[in-house]
Enzyme design. Sequence first.
Site, PDB file in Angstrom:
ATOM      1  N   LYS A 184       0.642 -10.872   0.239  1.00 23.38           N
ATOM      2  CA  LYS A 184       0.825  -9.447   0.515  1.00 23.38           C
ATOM      3  C   LYS A 184      -0.514  -8.761   0.482  1.00 23.38           C
ATOM      4  O   LYS A 184      -1.273  -9.007  -0.457  1.00 23.38           O
ATOM      5  CB  LYS A 184       1.755  -8.879  -0.556  1.00 23.38           C
ATOM      6  CG  LYS A 184       1.908  -7.389  -0.545  1.00 23.38           C
ATOM      7  CD  LYS A 184       2.719  -6.948  -1.724  1.00 23.38           C
ATOM      8  CE  LYS A 184       2.771  -5.438  -1.697  1.00 23.38           C
ATOM      9  NZ  LYS A 184       3.234  -4.880  -2.916  1.00 23.38           N
ATOM     10  N   LYS A 211      -1.369 -11.248  -4.220  1.00 19.21           N
ATOM     11  CA  LYS A 211      -1.233  -9.821  -3.918  1.00 19.21           C
ATOM     12  C   LYS A 211      -2.604  -9.186  -4.037  1.00 19.21           C
ATOM     13  O   LYS A 211      -3.212  -9.189  -5.109  1.00 19.21           O
ATOM     14  CB  LYS A 211      -0.252  -9.174  -4.888  1.00 19.21           C
ATOM     15  CG  LYS A 211      -0.118  -7.668  -4.664  1.00 19.21           C
ATOM     16  CD  LYS A 211       0.943  -7.061  -5.547  1.00 19.21           C
ATOM     17  CE  LYS A 211       1.034  -5.562  -5.304  1.00 19.21           C
ATOM     18  NZ  LYS A 211       2.083  -4.940  -6.115  1.00 19.21           N
TER      19      LYS A 211
HETATM   20  C1  PBG Z   1       4.481  -2.405  -7.095  1.00 16.52           C
HETATM   21  C2  PBG Z   1       4.478  -2.646  -5.633  1.00 16.52           C
HETATM   22  C3  PBG Z   1       3.642  -2.095  -4.650  1.00 16.52           C
HETATM   23  C4  PBG Z   1       4.125  -2.543  -3.423  1.00 16.52           C
HETATM   24  C5  PBG Z   1       5.201  -3.385  -3.696  1.00 16.52           C
HETATM   25  N1  PBG Z   1       5.389  -3.448  -5.062  1.00 16.52           N
HETATM   26  C6  PBG Z   1       2.531  -1.125  -4.750  1.00 16.52           C
HETATM   27  C7  PBG Z   1       1.276  -1.440  -5.419  1.00 16.52           C
HETATM   28  O1  PBG Z   1       1.000  -2.553  -5.840  1.00 16.52           O
HETATM   29  O2  PBG Z   1       0.514  -0.466  -5.578  1.00 16.52           O
HETATM   30  C8  PBG Z   1       3.567  -2.171  -2.074  1.00 16.52           C
HETATM   31  C9  PBG Z   1       4.551  -2.216  -0.950  1.00 16.52           C
HETATM   32  C10 PBG Z   1       4.115  -1.517   0.291  1.00 16.52           C
HETATM   33  O3  PBG Z   1       2.991  -0.990   0.413  1.00 16.52           O
HETATM   34  O4  PBG Z   1       4.938  -1.481   1.210  1.00 16.52           O
HETATM   35  N2  PBG Z   1       3.400  -2.856  -7.796  1.00 16.52           N
END
Ligand code: PBG
Length: 327
Positions: A247, A194
């Site tokens: 992601k 991520k």
């Molecule tokens: C929680 C989380 C996030 C997303 C999914 N789970 C946001 C982040 O890490 O700031 C992003 C999902 C999206 O942008 O569609 N940590």
Amino acid sequence: MELVYRPRRLRSGETIRRMCRETRLSADSLIYPIFVDETLSGRRPIDSLPGQYHYGLDTVCEAVRECVDAGVKSCILFGIPAKKDALGSSAWDPEGVIQKAIRAIKSAYPEFYVVTDVCMCEYTDHGHCGALCGEQVDNDETLELLAKTALSHARAGADMVAPSDMMDGRVAAIRAALDADGFTNVPIMAYSAKYASAFYGPFRDAAGSAPSFGDRRGYQMDPHNRREAKKECALDVREGADVIMVKPALSYLDIIRECADAFDVPMAAYSVSGEYAMIKAAAQVGLIDEHRVMCESALSIFRAGASILITYYAKELAKAIREGEIG
Ligand code: PBG
């Protein structure tokens, strides 16, 4: 002209083109994100994500019905709690927004597969993904909070938990907590690679989870890095992740391909809020054909090696697949 190879032969009509396709899509692979707001009754459009809604606990089953009607069989839940505090304690409250949403969905749609996002950022008053120690997120203290949260989701009936916090060791901590409580069959989908991405902007508006100071680069990955993604996936697989995830998706297709090739667990990709919002915005001003760009983007993620796609377009994609426009 004497040409031995004429690749165009296999492109001469729809039937032969479809027969020779290398990538097949199925609605079975799609997961739809649903935002549940504890303070809301009814549903409210999300400004930063045109076409998406916040649902109250009284309407969350409507969101699921729309999925079922469209042929989407799974969702991932995000909660917006009524109360936030420094530790994010409503995240593991048995009467918290997600726990209630899971119970509501599973009693109305027992077959619908409910994944939960496990993270602290929507629940902490500072918006970071764990407990703070000064201005840093304390890794080891946060593991306990994540494990408690994941366990509370499983106890409420979640089919799968998906930690998105990027703390080191969270998969092992969650696996141990689930197993100790008898949830040996609840899989973990780890947000393994991520990245600290600007593409999450619209989500943070929607989930009210933007950090109140600093950013997430102290725990999410540096977008410059490729080998590190393999390291993160390897650690998660070793700790017991059943599914790994990359992601965002579209700017990270190389990472999806590399990690899908390197590991023998299913690969998920999250086509995040900014990817969706860009397509919506460009389509709104007439610059692109929304439907075709949606289809081609999703297709590219599967072609890169994903076998599961989390997307705000899940319902529209399921329809496009059913009608033979892609897949
Ligand atoms: C929680 C989380 C996030 C997303 C999914 N789970 C946001 C982040 O890490 O700031 C992003 C999902 C999206 O942008 O569609 N940590």
